[in-house]
Motif scaffolding. Sequence first.
Motif, PDB file in Angstrom:
ATOM      1  N   LEU A 155      80.111   8.297  26.001  1.00 12.80           N
ATOM      2  CA  LEU A 155      81.567   8.368  25.922  1.00 12.80           C
ATOM      3  C   LEU A 155      82.215   6.992  26.026  1.00 12.80           C
ATOM      4  CD1 LEU A 155      84.236   9.885  25.800  1.00 12.80           C
ATOM      5  CD2 LEU A 155      84.039  10.280  28.267  1.00 12.80           C
ATOM      6  N   ARG A 167      84.647   9.351  21.879  1.00 11.21           N
ATOM      7  CA  ARG A 167      85.708  10.246  21.421  1.00 11.21           C
ATOM      8  C   ARG A 167      86.258   9.766  20.080  1.00 11.21           C
ATOM      9  NH1 ARG A 167      90.676   9.924  20.979  1.00 11.21           N
ATOM     10  NH2 ARG A 167      90.864   8.031  22.177  1.00 11.21           N
ATOM     11  N   ILE A 173      78.313  14.521  22.944  1.00 10.49           N
ATOM     12  CA  ILE A 173      78.568  13.503  23.957  1.00 10.49           C
ATOM     13  C   ILE A 173      77.566  13.673  25.087  1.00 10.49           C
ATOM     14  CG2 ILE A 173      80.227  12.634  25.663  1.00 10.49           C
ATOM     15  CD1 ILE A 173      81.008  11.950  22.778  1.00 10.49           C
ATOM     16  N   SER A 205      77.279  11.857  28.605  1.00 12.44           N
ATOM     17  CA  SER A 205      78.022  10.929  29.450  1.00 12.44           C
ATOM     18  C   SER A 205      77.789  11.197  30.936  1.00 12.44           C
ATOM     19  CB  SER A 205      79.528  11.068  29.151  1.00 12.44           C
ATOM     20  OG  SER A 205      80.296  10.249  29.994  1.00 12.44           O
ATOM     21  N   ASP A 217      88.175  13.948  30.252  1.00 16.38           N
ATOM     22  CA  ASP A 217      87.205  13.386  29.302  1.00 16.38           C
ATOM     23  C   ASP A 217      86.601  14.500  28.450  1.00 16.38           C
ATOM     24  OD1 ASP A 217      87.559  10.745  30.112  1.00 16.38           O
ATOM     25  OD2 ASP A 217      85.905  10.811  31.557  1.00 16.38           O
ATOM     26  N   CYS A 224      87.299  14.982  24.343  1.00 12.32           N
ATOM     27  CA  CYS A 224      86.169  14.944  23.397  1.00 12.32           C
ATOM     28  C   CYS A 224      86.153  16.180  22.510  1.00 12.32           C
ATOM     29  CB  CYS A 224      84.850  14.784  24.148  1.00 12.32           C
ATOM     30  SG  CYS A 224      84.625  13.107  24.781  1.00 12.32           S
ATOM     31  N   CYS A 264      84.200  16.791  18.922  1.00 13.49           N
ATOM     32  CA  CYS A 264      82.806  16.789  19.390  1.00 13.49           C
ATOM     33  C   CYS A 264      82.269  18.216  19.390  1.00 13.49           C
ATOM     34  CB  CYS A 264      82.719  16.212  20.804  1.00 13.49           C
ATOM     35  SG  CYS A 264      83.103  14.467  20.863  1.00 13.49           S
ATOM     36  N   TYR A 311      79.472  18.653  24.840  1.00 10.87           N
ATOM     37  CA  TYR A 311      79.626  17.602  25.852  1.00 10.87           C
ATOM     38  C   TYR A 311      78.625  17.904  26.966  1.00 10.87           C
ATOM     39  CZ  TYR A 311      82.051  14.289  28.943  1.00 10.87           C
ATOM     40  OH  TYR A 311      82.378  13.231  29.741  1.00 10.87           O
TER      41      TYR A 311
END
Length: 161
Positions: free
Chosen positions: A66, A74, A93, A95, A102, A106, A111, A114
């Motif tokens: 990220l 992003r 993602i 992260s 966050d 995303c 995305c 995540y």
Amino acid sequence: MTTGAPATIMIVDDSYDALELVSAALQRIPGFQFNVQTAGDGVRALERLKSAAADDTMPDLALVDLKMPRMDGRTFAEHVKATPELVGVPVLILSTSSRAEDVRSCYEAGCNAYYQKPLEFHELVSLLEAIVAHWCSQVLLLHTYDDATISHRSGSHLPPM
């Protein structure tokens, strides 16, 4: 992957150690072979994806950090999802952040998933094994099908609108 060919995974992270760690974890996953592409930030990754689109060598998915300089994960996802020849590449993602803002930003950027990076290597291997089993074995990836195949497959499998 439906063809039995090695999966191509792009890893995008500004930390060389993280790139090496994720690459090493992927190699520990039984039953899969991988071609790994790396990029140190979103700008370089976007350049590589555009080149891959021109060469018909698209990765099967992109594992993206990220927080990176020049272009974060992003913003990278926004660019990928706004570019017709790249839109089919899943952007996942990976992260250390678990902040709700966050995660939300995303998903709003396009995305596909995540994931929070685990602290232990064996946990990273387990997470990546689950990711790969899903995204490289079960999901039909757009770049692996031509227009005729997509049209044929979508005929009776989609619910009526």
